[in-house]
Design a protein around this motif. Structure first.
Motif: not given
Ligand code: NAP
Ligand code: G4F
Length: 339
Positions: A178, A217-220, A248-250, A302, A304
């Motif tokens: 990711f 939204k990305r899981d960074w 986690q995603t933001w 998105i 995650i």
């Protein structure tokens, strides 16, 4: 005996961190380098390892250069990180992306079969392959639905890696990573575009930051953590595929807000969608603006990831959380802009 590794994409973000990790473990590190520009080794220099990585000229579209690189390096581990890796560009250069990011993978696998079938292989696969997600949290079992020419090309690279493992018994693993970022991230990617722009705005070198979809939204995670997962996959006796993610995603909007707070802006949003503006309450100035030119023809809304398999089978877990990642990137760009 000293281990030898060959890294394609050695001048990129992950190539630099992986080189550092392997050098620290005592490896001889060789990097395939396509000499297109005059200063391609900036990241290796920034980590202080440019003179320790042995560069071999070659290009991912040139099978013969890959065979030569394997022979010269005597590599027993090959990390295939080279790619046209920017999703946005893949709509403008779909054929180049198909070759460099997609079919070059089978060239590297063929090079291994010809030069050293015992070499272990890591393929840099991606969460972009999940695209229009088929499960709310994506794991190794989630079906793929790529949304960009880049995602489609990577899907070829992923399946040909699986196929060569199953067909020829190669020790070939595919890491479905990711999004991972760092102070060495390319400035075209959204996180680094944000931190660099905010640092420049703070120091009067830029007036505004224009972005596309703030709701994506990305899981960074942190690239330093993710290259550790690559190495762990290659060391495992059994070659397999693994999701590497934080779980986690933001939103992009949250990334902007956290970075702005860290830089000392008091950011407030006004308007919706294409009229959205981020205003600094300290000065009343608009510092962020939505520009539809940065929207994509098809978006990945998105992502995650579920990293349980990597955790259970490799003992991998991320060490740097989202907040620390944002502050690390913001601090690095504030330092760079001042100096
Ligand atoms: P990056 O910074 O864009 O690095 C890409 C590297 O590929 C650069 O060293 C580039 O060399 C090299 N390259 C491009 N075209 C080439 C060619 N024709 N021949 C030889 N080398 C070529 O990417 P990254 O963020 O480090 O990512 C590493 C890999 O992981 C990529 O395959 C990417 O697609 C994949 N990935 C990345 C993420 C992420 O979030 N970072 C997530 C999942 C998967 P130049 O510098 O000379 O152009
Ligand atoms: O930072 P991005 O360009 O990364 P993206 O598209 O997620 O791809 C990265 O991660 C993949 C793993 O999932 C890798 F395989 C790939 O190589 C690359 O490293 O964009 C992130 C999100 C997108 O939804 C994009 O639409 O940010 C949104 N965004 C909003 N404004 C923007 C912008 N992206 C960019 N680059 N620039 C903008 O102005």
């Amino acid at each position: 005996m000293t281990k030898h590794a060959l890294i394609t994409g050695v001048t990129g973000q992950d190539g630099a961190y992986l080189s550092q990790l392997l050098l620290n473990k005592g490896y001889e590190v060789y990097g395939l380098i396509a000499r297109r520009g005059t200063d391609t080794q900036g990241r290796l220099r920034e980590l202080g390892i440019a003179d320790q990585v042995r560069l071999i000229d070659g290009d991912l579209i040139d099978l013969s250069s890959m065979i030569r690189a394997l022979e010269k390096s005597k590599a027993t581990e090959v990390y295939n990180l080279g790619a046209q890796s920017f999703v946005g560009t893949s709509w403008d250069q779909p054929l180049l992306t198909a070759e460099v990011t997609g079919t070059s993978v089978v060239k590297m696998l063929e090079a291994i079969r010809i030069a050293n079938p015992e070499a272990r292989f890591y393929q840099a696969s991606t969460s972009e392959m999940f695209g229009q997600i088929q499960e709310s949290i994506q794991s190794e079992r989630t079906p793929f639905h790529p949304r960009s020419p880049y995602g489609v090309a990577k899907l070829y690279g992923h399946w040909i890696t699986v196929n060569y493992r199953e067909s020829f018994g190669l020790h070939a693993s595919s890491g479905i990573l990711f999004n991972h970022e760092s102070p060495l991230r390319g400035t075209e990617f959204v996180t680094r575009k944000i931190t660099l722009a905010l640092a420049r705005i703070l120091h009067g070198q830029q007036t505004i930051l224009e972005l596309g979809n703030l709701d994506s939204k990305r899981d960074w995670g942190f690239a330093g953590d993710y290259v550790r997962a690559m190495w762990m996959m290659v060391q495992n006796d059994q070659p397999e595929d693994y999701v590497v993610a934080t779980g986690q995603t933001w939103t992009v909007r949250t990334f902007v807000e956290m970075a702005a707070t860290h830089a000392g802006f008091k950011l407030e949003w006004e308007g919706e969608n294409e009229n959205t503006q981020g205003i600094d309450r300290n000065t009343g100035k608009v510092i962020v603006k939505v520009n539809p030119a940065f929207y994509r023809p098809a978006e990945v809304d998105i992502l995650i990831g579920d990293p349980s398999k990597a955790n259970q089978k490799l003992g991998w877990k991320p060490e740097v959380d989202f907040e620390r990642l944002v502050s690390m990137m913001m601090e690095a760009d504030l330092r760079r802009v001042i100096s």
